[in-house]
Design an enzyme around this catalytic site. Structure first.
Site, PDB file in Angstrom:
ATOM      1  N   LYS A 117       0.331  -0.846  -0.009  1.00 16.36           N
ATOM      2  CA  LYS A 117       0.657  -0.033  -0.222  1.00 16.36           C
ATOM      3  C   LYS A 117       0.660   1.302  -0.192  1.00 16.36           C
ATOM      4  O   LYS A 117       0.271   2.400  -1.085  1.00 16.36           O
ATOM      5  CB  LYS A 117      -0.728   0.188   1.074  1.00 16.36           C
ATOM      6  CG  LYS A 117      -2.455  -1.091   0.683  1.00 16.36           C
ATOM      7  CD  LYS A 117      -3.299  -1.282   1.829  1.00 16.36           C
ATOM      8  CE  LYS A 117      -4.388  -1.924   1.801  1.00 16.36           C
ATOM      9  NZ  LYS A 117      -5.145  -2.109   3.264  1.00 16.36           N
ATOM     10  N   LYS A 197      -3.021  -6.694  -9.001  1.00 15.76           N
ATOM     11  CA  LYS A 197      -3.682  -7.286  -7.901  1.00 15.76           C
ATOM     12  C   LYS A 197      -5.264  -6.086  -8.327  1.00 15.76           C
ATOM     13  O   LYS A 197      -4.624  -4.805  -8.002  1.00 15.76           O
ATOM     14  CB  LYS A 197      -3.677  -7.693  -6.535  1.00 15.76           C
ATOM     15  CG  LYS A 197      -4.438  -7.783  -5.515  1.00 15.76           C
ATOM     16  CD  LYS A 197      -3.783  -7.614  -3.995  1.00 15.76           C
ATOM     17  CE  LYS A 197      -4.738  -6.546  -3.433  1.00 15.76           C
ATOM     18  NZ  LYS A 197      -5.071  -7.211  -2.016  1.00 15.76           N
ATOM     19  N   LYS A 200      -9.644  -2.521  -4.858  1.00 15.52           N
ATOM     20  CA  LYS A 200      -9.889  -1.045  -4.507  1.00 15.52           C
ATOM     21  C   LYS A 200      -9.168   0.346  -4.612  1.00 15.52           C
ATOM     22  O   LYS A 200      -9.456   1.121  -4.739  1.00 15.52           O
ATOM     23  CB  LYS A 200     -11.164  -0.904  -2.944  1.00 15.52           C
ATOM     24  CG  LYS A 200     -12.035  -1.747  -3.664  1.00 15.52           C
ATOM     25  CD  LYS A 200     -12.616  -1.796  -2.018  1.00 15.52           C
ATOM     26  CE  LYS A 200     -12.562  -3.707  -1.418  1.00 15.52           C
ATOM     27  NZ  LYS A 200     -12.496  -4.067  -0.436  1.00 15.52           N
TER      28      LYS A 200
HETATM   29  P1  TYM Z   1     -10.492  -6.136   1.633  1.00 17.89           P
HETATM   30  O1  TYM Z   1     -11.903  -5.552   1.527  1.00 17.89           O
HETATM   31  O2  TYM Z   1      -9.407  -5.154   1.121  1.00 17.89           O
HETATM   32  O3  TYM Z   1     -11.210  -7.716   1.326  1.00 17.89           O
HETATM   33  C1  TYM Z   1     -12.285  -8.344   0.998  1.00 17.89           C
HETATM   34  C2  TYM Z   1     -11.675 -10.124   0.635  1.00 17.89           C
HETATM   35  O4  TYM Z   1     -11.451 -10.154  -1.131  1.00 17.89           O
HETATM   36  C3  TYM Z   1      -9.744 -11.208  -0.648  1.00 17.89           C
HETATM   37  N1  TYM Z   1      -9.681 -10.315  -2.068  1.00 17.89           N
HETATM   38  C4  TYM Z   1      -9.073 -10.382  -2.938  1.00 17.89           C
HETATM   39  N2  TYM Z   1      -8.669 -12.131  -3.695  1.00 17.89           N
HETATM   40  C5  TYM Z   1      -8.354 -12.157  -4.687  1.00 17.89           C
HETATM   41  N3  TYM Z   1      -7.288 -10.938  -5.530  1.00 17.89           N
HETATM   42  C6  TYM Z   1      -7.734  -9.725  -5.262  1.00 17.89           C
HETATM   43  N4  TYM Z   1      -7.150  -9.065  -6.346  1.00 17.89           N
HETATM   44  C7  TYM Z   1      -8.086  -9.724  -4.185  1.00 17.89           C
HETATM   45  N5  TYM Z   1      -8.826  -8.549  -3.606  1.00 17.89           N
HETATM   46  C8  TYM Z   1      -9.144  -8.414  -2.040  1.00 17.89           C
HETATM   47  C9  TYM Z   1      -9.177 -10.170   0.225  1.00 17.89           C
HETATM   48  O5  TYM Z   1      -8.040 -11.487   0.217  1.00 17.89           O
HETATM   49  C10 TYM Z   1     -10.098  -9.985   0.976  1.00 17.89           C
HETATM   50  O6  TYM Z   1     -10.455 -11.963   2.159  1.00 17.89           O
HETATM   51  N6  TYM Z   1      -8.343  -7.161   5.774  1.00 17.89           N
HETATM   52  C11 TYM Z   1      -9.401  -7.997   5.002  1.00 17.89           C
HETATM   53  C12 TYM Z   1     -11.367  -7.120   5.840  1.00 17.89           C
HETATM   54  C13 TYM Z   1     -10.619  -7.326   7.012  1.00 17.89           C
HETATM   55  C14 TYM Z   1     -10.518  -8.915   7.051  1.00 17.89           C
HETATM   56  C15 TYM Z   1     -10.957  -9.321   8.695  1.00 17.89           C
HETATM   57  C16 TYM Z   1     -11.053 -10.248   6.895  1.00 17.89           C
HETATM   58  C17 TYM Z   1     -10.582  -6.292   8.420  1.00 17.89           C
HETATM   59  N7  TYM Z   1     -10.688  -7.426   9.708  1.00 17.89           N
HETATM   60  C18 TYM Z   1     -10.600 -10.294   9.885  1.00 17.89           C
HETATM   61  C19 TYM Z   1     -10.893 -11.319   7.902  1.00 17.89           C
HETATM   62  C20 TYM Z   1     -11.071 -11.346   9.188  1.00 17.89           C
HETATM   63  C21 TYM Z   1      -9.128  -7.176   3.692  1.00 17.89           C
HETATM   64  O7  TYM Z   1      -8.528  -8.051   2.791  1.00 17.89           O
HETATM   65  O8  TYM Z   1     -10.707  -6.437   3.291  1.00 17.89           O
END
Ligand code: TYM
Length: 335
Positions: A117, A197, A200
């Site tokens: 990031k 990747k 958002k």
């Molecule tokens: P976030 O919103 O960034 O992503 C949500 C989920 O989508 C998956 N993901 C992807 N998988 C494959 N390819 C991609 N390009 C891709 N982009 C996103 C992420 O791996 C995720 O599973 N930090 C977490 C949110 C969170 C969370 C938690 C998750 C906060 N607390 C506790 C599990 C347990 C996240 O990445 O959100």
């Protein structure tokens, strides 16, 4: 959805930091929906986490509402899974602090997601640095056994295991369960329209609920190499194919791979096939989402009921963590 259930506890979250995209769906959400039948599932909208990138209250409120609608439209069933807003359970921020006091900064400095990031231009504030601690708190506060996430988040689950262990060692206690990451079968990081990747934060997404021209613009904008129509192409090196094989049937994906490899099939045609596949795959969810938009009270009721159930679990667990470190079991305002 009983809290006393001895079924394994499944927990995951998604940030309302932008519109949900195909990476979120194929990396995580599809698995979340499938798993609600296989355990005691808790899913939440990670609005505290989103504050690391969204600092506009109207936009945040809108994005939270969008994620709620998206999940319900994509098949989350509130009768099976507890669905809530992260910030409706403020105990997780308290546990974040308790965990931060036993977490080495070296562990956080090694975080791939943090480093990515920052390398991609997000301001490195303390909240972004502590992001994995808040995430560990989410996981540990609900005694999660299994955390279904995309590949990019697996390191955060490993950090969570380390933080739980550091806490137990520091205080000679056993408050938390050891969580394990669970990735969707054949999971890969879904590439975005620029080949990085899909994220958002990188403005390179194909949104799940985009339709018409905006959807067409993102799909046709996928960056490819400059090989001409007639030349043979390597499907595995092509983001269009990488995404298509997730959306289309295995037979249709195999056919596209063969056509790309043979030559005489251009990226433009492959993109059109992808656009058609996305439209077909998400048509039923779009219908459901349209119906849900007209019933905002229902959506709010689901989130509130979820928060009540989730909070009673977190209160109990965070109470035990407070006690372990030598604080009163509950703060005076709770008694
Ligand atoms: P976030 O919103 O960034 O992503 C949500 C989920 O989508 C998956 N993901 C992807 N998988 C494959 N390819 C991609 N390009 C891709 N982009 C996103 C992420 O791996 C995720 O599973 N930090 C977490 C949110 C969170 C969370 C938690 C998750 C906060 N607390 C506790 C599990 C347990 C996240 O990445 O959100």
């Amino acid at each position: 959805m009983s809290q006393t259930s001895d079924r394994r506890r499944i927990l995951s979250g998604v940030q309302p930091s932008g519109k949900l995209h195909l990476g979120n769906y194929y990396g995580a959400i599809a698995n979340h929906v499938a798993l609600q039948d296989q355990g005691d599932a808790y899913y939440f909208i990670a609005d505290y986490h989103a504050l690391t990138t969204v600092q506009d209250r109207e936009r945040l409120a809108e994005l939270v509402r969008d994620v709620a609608l998206d999940y319900l439209a994509l098949g989350l069933d509130p009768a099976k899974a507890t669905f809530f807003r992260q910030s409706d359970v403020p105990e997780v921020t308290e546990l974040t602090w308790l965990l931060a006091t036993v977490t080495g900064t070296g562990l956080l400095q090694r975080g791939h997601s943090y480093k990515d990031k920052v390398a991609n231009g997000i301001t490195p504030r303390a909240g972004l640095f502590l992001y994995p601690v808040l995430m560990a708190s989410d996981i540990l506060a609900y005694l999660s056994d299994v955390v279904p996430v995309g590949k990019d988040q697996v390191q955060h689950i490993e950090m969570t295991q380390d933080m739980a262990q550091s806490f137990h060692e520091a205080y000679g206690c056993e408050v938390f369960r050891r969580p394990e990451a669970l990735m969707a079968e054949g999971a890969a990081v879904v590439p975005g329209t620029d080949g990085r990747k899909m994220s958002k934060s990188y403005s390179n997404t194909i949104q799940i609920f985009a339709e018409g021209k905006p959807l067409k613009t993102s799909v046709m904008g996928i960056v490819t190499d400059s090989l001409g129509v007639d030349e043979p192409k390597d499907p595995e090196a092509c983001a269009v194919y990488q995404i298509y094989k997730l959306v289309a049937s295995p037979e249709a994906a195999a056919e596209m791979a063969t056509r790309l490899a043979a030559g005489g099939y251009g990226y433009g045609e492959a993109k059109k096939a992808l656009l058609a596949a996305v439209n077909e795959a998400f048509a039923p969810a779009r219908e459901r989402r349209r119906a849900l938009i007209s019933d905002p009270d229902y959506v709010e009721d689901v989130l509130r009921a979820g928060a009540t159930a989730a909070r009673s679990v977190a209160r109990e667990v965070v109470g035990r963590a407070r006690e372990a470190v030598g604080l009163a079991r509950a703060s005076v305002t709770d008694t």
